[in-house]
Design a protein around this motif. Structure first.
Motif, PDB file in Angstrom:
ATOM      1  N   THR A  75     -16.782 -11.996  -1.153  1.00  0.00           N
ATOM      2  CA  THR A  75     -17.410 -10.697  -1.390  1.00  0.00           C
ATOM      3  C   THR A  75     -16.990  -9.780  -0.253  1.00  0.00           C
ATOM      4  OG1 THR A  75     -19.299 -11.720  -2.483  1.00  0.00           O
ATOM      5  CG2 THR A  75     -19.593  -9.468  -1.685  1.00  0.00           C
ATOM      6  N   LEU A  76     -16.229  -8.750  -0.604  1.00  0.00           N
ATOM      7  CA  LEU A  76     -15.753  -7.814   0.404  1.00  0.00           C
ATOM      8  C   LEU A  76     -16.890  -6.895   0.845  1.00  0.00           C
ATOM      9  CD1 LEU A  76     -12.338  -6.843  -1.213  1.00  0.00           C
ATOM     10  CD2 LEU A  76     -12.728  -8.408   0.707  1.00  0.00           C
ATOM     11  N   PRO A  77     -17.005  -6.664   2.141  1.00  0.00           N
ATOM     12  CA  PRO A  77     -18.045  -5.743   2.619  1.00  0.00           C
ATOM     13  C   PRO A  77     -17.847  -4.345   2.039  1.00  0.00           C
ATOM     14  CG  PRO A  77     -17.099  -6.987   4.442  1.00  0.00           C
ATOM     15  CD  PRO A  77     -16.243  -7.245   3.240  1.00  0.00           C
ATOM     16  N   ASP A  78     -18.949  -3.698   1.722  1.00  0.00           N
ATOM     17  CA  ASP A  78     -18.904  -2.352   1.157  1.00  0.00           C
ATOM     18  C   ASP A  78     -18.131  -1.411   2.076  1.00  0.00           C
ATOM     19  OD1 ASP A  78     -19.652  -0.454  -0.893  1.00  0.00           O
ATOM     20  OD2 ASP A  78     -21.043   0.386   0.578  1.00  0.00           O
ATOM     21  N   SER A  79     -18.317  -1.550   3.372  1.00  0.00           N
ATOM     22  CA  SER A  79     -17.644  -0.656   4.326  1.00  0.00           C
ATOM     23  C   SER A  79     -16.128  -0.767   4.225  1.00  0.00           C
ATOM     24  CB  SER A  79     -18.100  -0.943   5.751  1.00  0.00           C
ATOM     25  OG  SER A  79     -17.793  -2.281   6.097  1.00  0.00           O
ATOM     26  N   LEU A  80     -15.601  -1.980   4.061  1.00  0.00           N
ATOM     27  CA  LEU A  80     -14.150  -2.159   3.924  1.00  0.00           C
ATOM     28  C   LEU A  80     -13.665  -1.593   2.595  1.00  0.00           C
ATOM     29  CD1 LEU A  80     -13.430  -5.727   5.377  1.00  0.00           C
ATOM     30  CD2 LEU A  80     -12.889  -3.507   6.375  1.00  0.00           C
ATOM     31  N   CYS A  81     -14.422  -1.810   1.534  1.00  0.00           N
ATOM     32  CA  CYS A  81     -14.024  -1.280   0.221  1.00  0.00           C
ATOM     33  C   CYS A  81     -13.982   0.238   0.246  1.00  0.00           C
ATOM     34  CB  CYS A  81     -14.978  -1.777  -0.857  1.00  0.00           C
ATOM     35  SG  CYS A  81     -14.792  -3.538  -1.222  1.00  0.00           S
ATOM     36  N   GLN A  82     -15.009   0.849   0.820  1.00  0.00           N
ATOM     37  CA  GLN A  82     -15.046   2.310   0.883  1.00  0.00           C
ATOM     38  C   GLN A  82     -13.928   2.857   1.760  1.00  0.00           C
ATOM     39  OE1 GLN A  82     -18.884   3.850   1.942  1.00  0.00           O
ATOM     40  NE2 GLN A  82     -19.884   2.948   0.165  1.00  0.00           N
ATOM     41  N   ALA A  83     -13.687   2.235   2.896  1.00  0.00           N
ATOM     42  CA  ALA A  83     -12.676   2.718   3.829  1.00  0.00           C
ATOM     43  C   ALA A  83     -11.268   2.666   3.257  1.00  0.00           C
ATOM     44  CB  ALA A  83     -12.735   1.914   5.127  1.00  0.00           C
ATOM     45  N   HIS A  84     -11.028   1.721   2.339  1.00  0.00           N
ATOM     46  CA  HIS A  84      -9.671   1.533   1.818  1.00  0.00           C
ATOM     47  C   HIS A  84      -9.545   1.848   0.335  1.00  0.00           C
ATOM     48  CE1 HIS A  84      -8.555   0.025   5.687  1.00  0.00           C
ATOM     49  NE2 HIS A  84      -9.587  -0.781   5.659  1.00  0.00           N
ATOM     50  N   GLY A  85     -10.569   2.420  -0.248  1.00  0.00           N
ATOM     51  CA  GLY A  85     -10.489   2.834  -1.639  1.00  0.00           C
ATOM     52  C   GLY A  85     -10.398   1.695  -2.637  1.00  0.00           C
ATOM     53  N   LEU A  86     -11.028   0.574  -2.317  1.00  0.00           N
ATOM     54  CA  LEU A  86     -11.002  -0.577  -3.221  1.00  0.00           C
ATOM     55  C   LEU A  86     -12.168  -0.454  -4.197  1.00  0.00           C
ATOM     56  CD1 LEU A  86     -10.328  -3.354  -0.576  1.00  0.00           C
ATOM     57  CD2 LEU A  86      -8.658  -2.225  -2.031  1.00  0.00           C
TER      58      LEU A  86
ATOM     59  N   LEU B 122      -3.390  -8.610  -3.871  1.00  0.00           N
ATOM     60  CA  LEU B 122      -3.430  -9.502  -2.720  1.00  0.00           C
ATOM     61  C   LEU B 122      -1.983  -9.892  -2.444  1.00  0.00           C
ATOM     62  CD1 LEU B 122      -6.258 -10.134  -4.367  1.00  0.00           C
ATOM     63  CD2 LEU B 122      -6.454 -11.794  -2.543  1.00  0.00           C
ATOM     64  N   VAL B 123      -1.506  -9.534  -1.269  1.00  0.00           N
ATOM     65  CA  VAL B 123      -0.097  -9.651  -0.947  1.00  0.00           C
ATOM     66  C   VAL B 123       0.102 -10.654   0.187  1.00  0.00           C
ATOM     67  CG1 VAL B 123       1.974  -8.381  -0.274  1.00  0.00           C
ATOM     68  CG2 VAL B 123       0.173  -7.228  -1.605  1.00  0.00           C
ATOM     69  N   GLY B 124       0.789 -11.767  -0.091  1.00  0.00           N
ATOM     70  CA  GLY B 124       1.070 -12.763   0.924  1.00  0.00           C
ATOM     71  C   GLY B 124       2.138 -12.292   1.883  1.00  0.00           C
ATOM     72  N   MET B 125       1.900 -12.500   3.181  1.00  0.00           N
ATOM     73  CA  MET B 125       2.825 -12.046   4.217  1.00  0.00           C
ATOM     74  C   MET B 125       2.993 -13.106   5.306  1.00  0.00           C
ATOM     75  SD  MET B 125       1.768  -8.051   4.456  1.00  0.00           S
ATOM     76  CE  MET B 125       3.214  -7.697   5.438  1.00  0.00           C
ATOM     77  N   GLY B 126       3.212 -14.345   4.896  1.00  0.00           N
ATOM     78  CA  GLY B 126       3.401 -15.403   5.880  1.00  0.00           C
ATOM     79  C   GLY B 126       2.077 -15.960   6.347  1.00  0.00           C
ATOM     80  N   GLU B 127       1.709 -15.706   7.602  1.00  0.00           N
ATOM     81  CA  GLU B 127       0.454 -16.257   8.125  1.00  0.00           C
ATOM     82  C   GLU B 127      -0.745 -15.351   7.834  1.00  0.00           C
ATOM     83  OE1 GLU B 127       0.616 -14.790  12.808  1.00  0.00           O
ATOM     84  OE2 GLU B 127       0.713 -16.904  12.329  1.00  0.00           O
ATOM     85  N   ARG B 128      -0.507 -14.280   7.078  1.00  0.00           N
ATOM     86  CA  ARG B 128      -1.578 -13.366   6.736  1.00  0.00           C
ATOM     87  C   ARG B 128      -1.387 -12.848   5.312  1.00  0.00           C
ATOM     88  NH1 ARG B 128       0.286  -7.653   8.922  1.00  0.00           N
ATOM     89  NH2 ARG B 128       2.525  -8.048   8.972  1.00  0.00           N
ATOM     90  N   PHE B 129      -2.399 -12.177   4.804  1.00  0.00           N
ATOM     91  CA  PHE B 129      -2.261 -11.489   3.534  1.00  0.00           C
ATOM     92  C   PHE B 129      -2.930 -10.132   3.658  1.00  0.00           C
ATOM     93  CE2 PHE B 129      -6.209 -13.906   3.118  1.00  0.00           C
ATOM     94  CZ  PHE B 129      -7.089 -12.989   2.565  1.00  0.00           C
ATOM     95  N   GLN B 130      -2.611  -9.244   2.735  1.00  0.00           N
ATOM     96  CA  GLN B 130      -3.214  -7.928   2.715  1.00  0.00           C
ATOM     97  C   GLN B 130      -3.850  -7.687   1.354  1.00  0.00           C
ATOM     98  OE1 GLN B 130       0.090  -5.389   3.861  1.00  0.00           O
ATOM     99  NE2 GLN B 130      -0.436  -5.571   6.020  1.00  0.00           N
ATOM    100  N   ILE B 131      -4.913  -6.876   1.344  1.00  0.00           N
ATOM    101  CA  ILE B 131      -5.580  -6.476   0.110  1.00  0.00           C
ATOM    102  C   ILE B 131      -5.454  -4.961   0.012  1.00  0.00           C
ATOM    103  CG2 ILE B 131      -7.715  -6.462  -1.217  1.00  0.00           C
ATOM    104  CD1 ILE B 131      -8.645  -8.879   0.473  1.00  0.00           C
ATOM    105  N   TRP B 132      -4.792  -4.513  -1.052  1.00  0.00           N
ATOM    106  CA  TRP B 132      -4.494  -3.103  -1.280  1.00  0.00           C
ATOM    107  C   TRP B 132      -5.122  -2.635  -2.589  1.00  0.00           C
ATOM    108  CZ3 TRP B 132      -0.914   0.084   1.379  1.00  0.00           C
ATOM    109  CH2 TRP B 132      -0.186  -0.549   2.406  1.00  0.00           C
ATOM    110  N   PRO B 133      -5.496  -1.350  -2.683  1.00  0.00           N
ATOM    111  CA  PRO B 133      -5.750  -0.787  -4.013  1.00  0.00           C
ATOM    112  C   PRO B 133      -4.431  -0.902  -4.792  1.00  0.00           C
ATOM    113  CG  PRO B 133      -6.449   0.747  -2.297  1.00  0.00           C
ATOM    114  CD  PRO B 133      -5.684  -0.353  -1.625  1.00  0.00           C
ATOM    115  N   ARG B 134      -4.489  -1.282  -6.064  1.00  0.00           N
ATOM    116  CA  ARG B 134      -3.260  -1.571  -6.809  1.00  0.00           C
ATOM    117  C   ARG B 134      -2.262  -0.414  -6.767  1.00  0.00           C
ATOM    118  NH1 ARG B 134      -3.397  -3.672 -12.909  1.00  0.00           N
ATOM    119  NH2 ARG B 134      -4.526  -1.722 -13.174  1.00  0.00           N
TER     120      ARG B 134
END
Length: 157
Positions: free
Chosen positions: A92-103, A109-121
């Motif tokens: 469950t993503l925190p509301d603050s993160l969703c609002q800050a990034h427009g989710l 969900l984008v794999g980047m080796g030792e990390r991943f990123q979550i982007w608005p599509r």
């Protein structure tokens, strides 16, 4: 290692199912992931204990009181949330993160080796196109530089 891109839909409670591949890559001392606002892009960054340890190592290399250390501590450690999986493998993503990034709906969900990123599509689609152009433009120059270095080391052999 996180790899591939998955498009998922956030539900009304801001839950997102983390792909099994990502859950396996993040396996560690707790059943979940660390997430925080990315310092590179307007998205959320996440990963397992290895990512946390990497950032902590970078931070600890800087002297206490160094402005960059303070900025990284504030941005990464201060912004980090530990998100546990539910029985369906969702976080469950925190509301603050969703609002800050427009989710709001569909995310990537984008794999980047030792990390991943979550982007608005839609933001991800635009970012991916820009990154592809950068890669296409930069790869020939990088290969030429590598060949020149190899040539200099071998003395032209």
């Amino acid at each position: 290692m996180f790899h591939s891109t998955f498009e998922k839909q956030l539900d009304a409670k801001r839950r997102i199912q983390v792909p099994q591949e990502f859950r396996a890559a993040a396996a560690g001392p707790f059943d979940g992931v660390f997430c925080f606002p990315s310092i590179e892009h307007d998205c959320i960054e996440g990963g397992g204990q290895a990512l946390f340890d990497t950032y902590l190592g970078v931070i600890e290399e800087l002297a206490f009181g160094d402005p960059l250390r303070s900025a990284l501590e504030t941005s990464v450690l201060g912004g980090m949330t530990r998100l546990a999986y539910d029985t369906a493998g969702r976080i469950t993503l925190p509301d603050s993160l969703c609002q800050a990034h427009g989710l709001t709906d569909w995310v990537a969900l984008v794999g980047m080796g030792e990390r991943f990123q979550i982007w608005p599509r839609q933001a991800w689609i635009a970012h991916r196109a820009a990154q592809l152009e950068l890669a296409r433009a930069g790869l020939p120059a990088l290969r030429a530089q590598q060949r020149a270095q190899k040539h200099a080391v071998t003395g032209g052999e």
